[in-house]
Design a protein around this motif. Structure first.
Motif, mmCIF file in Angstrom:
data_model
loop_
_atom_site.group_PDB
_atom_site.id
_atom_site.type_symbol
_atom_site.label_atom_id
_atom_site.label_comp_id
_atom_site.label_asym_id
_atom_site.label_seq_id
_atom_site.Cartn_x
_atom_site.Cartn_y
_atom_site.Cartn_z
ATOM 1 N N ASP A 60 1.001 -1.034 -0.020
ATOM 2 C CA ASP A 60 0.179 0.011 0.210
ATOM 3 C C ASP A 60 0.589 1.091 0.527
ATOM 4 N N GLY A 61 0.835 2.194 -0.805
ATOM 5 C CA GLY A 61 0.979 3.520 -0.163
ATOM 6 C C GLY A 61 0.384 5.105 -1.315
ATOM 7 N N GLU A 62 1.266 6.111 -1.139
ATOM 8 C CA GLU A 62 -0.305 7.105 -1.625
ATOM 9 C C GLU A 62 1.367 7.677 -2.353
ATOM 10 N N GLY A 63 0.692 8.640 -3.822
ATOM 11 C CA GLY A 63 1.437 9.627 -4.288
ATOM 12 C C GLY A 63 1.646 9.056 -5.241
ATOM 13 N N ASP A 64 1.619 10.617 -6.523
ATOM 14 C CA ASP A 64 2.067 10.468 -7.720
ATOM 15 C C ASP A 64 2.482 9.281 -7.913
ATOM 16 N N PRO A 65 1.875 8.180 -9.205
ATOM 17 C CA PRO A 65 3.386 7.641 -9.582
ATOM 18 C C PRO A 65 3.732 7.785 -10.203
ATOM 19 N N ASN A 66 3.840 9.042 -10.366
ATOM 20 C CA ASN A 66 5.252 9.175 -11.832
ATOM 21 C C ASN A 66 6.277 10.271 -10.839
ATOM 22 N N THR A 67 6.377 10.855 -9.916
ATOM 23 C CA THR A 67 6.996 11.127 -8.512
ATOM 24 C C THR A 67 7.603 10.192 -7.249
ATOM 25 N N SER A 68 6.421 9.729 -7.140
ATOM 26 C CA SER A 68 6.350 9.041 -5.424
ATOM 27 C C SER A 68 7.724 8.406 -5.361
ATOM 28 N N PRO A 69 8.650 8.180 -4.592
ATOM 29 C CA PRO A 69 9.433 7.424 -4.278
ATOM 30 C C PRO A 69 9.210 6.093 -4.007
ATOM 31 N N ALA A 70 7.736 6.811 -2.605
ATOM 32 C CA ALA A 70 6.609 5.208 -2.089
ATOM 33 C C ALA A 70 6.015 4.696 -3.149
ATOM 34 N N TYR A 71 6.079 5.028 -4.264
ATOM 35 C CA TYR A 71 5.661 3.977 -5.437
ATOM 36 C C TYR A 71 6.903 3.328 -6.045
ATOM 37 N N GLN A 72 7.438 4.050 -6.432
ATOM 38 C CA GLN A 72 8.932 2.818 -7.193
ATOM 39 C C GLN A 72 8.759 2.262 -6.281
ATOM 40 N N HIS A 73 9.229 2.065 -4.736
ATOM 41 C CA HIS A 73 9.868 1.720 -3.925
ATOM 42 C C HIS A 73 8.893 0.141 -4.105
ATOM 43 N N ALA A 74 7.842 0.062 -3.681
ATOM 44 C CA ALA A 74 6.860 -1.071 -3.952
ATOM 45 C C ALA A 74 6.681 -1.601 -4.525
ATOM 46 N N VAL A 75 6.710 -1.238 -6.027
ATOM 47 C CA VAL A 75 7.572 -1.588 -7.205
ATOM 48 C C VAL A 75 8.332 -2.352 -7.084
ATOM 49 N N GLU A 76 9.216 -2.493 -7.145
ATOM 50 C CA GLU A 76 10.487 -3.320 -7.110
ATOM 51 C C GLU A 76 10.206 -3.698 -6.100
#
Length: 214
Positions: A35-51
């Motif tokens: 889970d997370g929140e933020g713009d998938p284009n700029t959010s470090p949390a999104y990139q981390h989750a995908v990795e």
């Protein structure tokens, strides 16, 4: 030797819809989720989750090479990345997505049924040792029954999805259904293309919305 199991082919009705809307009943599926929140284009949390999701998925897939193959293991293709989304905003005049910074999401990768809590815990520990920059502790193993949905194959940039959504929901209404969002049943996307390697106009994304009878 039998070819690796590819769930995009065995469950074609879930992963290969047409560009015309269809209604599907989605059974219980096993995922690794984060889970997370933020713009998938700029959010470090999104990139981390995908990795983390890909790291855990490939740790399990490659487990036989480390002598840790789970009971019941078979060769398979890692399924595509998926996401449940809410928040954000849509301009109803232009049908464009706005305010992406307020998106909340649960990112997912489907897992074979032999992945137990014990297998998952082993993969978390193994990934944490191998990739010190990743924190897999926030990921979870999750069984999700999505149920009755309408879905469509969207071809094109992510920002043009609202037009496909409008077509999909108009179809559902004609068939006697309404959108049935909840705290669990969300706007669902399945990414069949790699945006790093695919032109925006050629991106293929399954869009799925939960529905209920009117």
């Amino acid at each position: 030797m039998a070819p690796p199991v590819d769930l995009k082919k065995t469950d074609k009705h879930l992963y290969r819809p047409s560009t015309e809307p269809v209604i599907v009943d989605v059974p219980e599926i096993l995922f690794i989720a984060m889970d997370g929140e933020g713009d998938p284009n700029t959010s470090p949390a999104y990139q981390h989750a995908v990795e983390v999701l890909y790291g855990l998925s490939y740790t399990i897939k490659m487990s036989p090479k480390s002598g840790e193959a789970p009971q019941g293991y078979y060769e398979y293709v890692v399924p595509p990345l998926e996401g449940l989304w809410w928040g954000g905003a849509i301009n109803l005049d232009t049908m464009e997505i706005t305010d992406k910074a307020t998106f909340t999401w649960t990112m997912l990768i489907r897992q074979p049924e032999f992945v137990t809590e014990e297998v998952f815990a082993w993969a978390q520990e193994a990934l944490a040792k191998k990739k010190r920059n990743l924190d897999p502790s926030r990921a979870r193993l999750w069984r999700f029954t999505e149920g009755l949905c309408v879905q469509i194959l969207h071809v094109g940039p992510y920002d043009t999805e609202p037009e496909s959504i409008r077509r999909m929901e108009e179809f559902a209404a004609r068939e006697g259904y309404r959108t049935d969002m909840s705290d669990v049943r969300r706007h669902h996307e399945i990414y069949l293309s790699d945006p790093r390697k695919t032109a925006p106009e050629k991106l293929k994304t399954v869009i799925r919305h939960p529905i209920a009878k009117l």
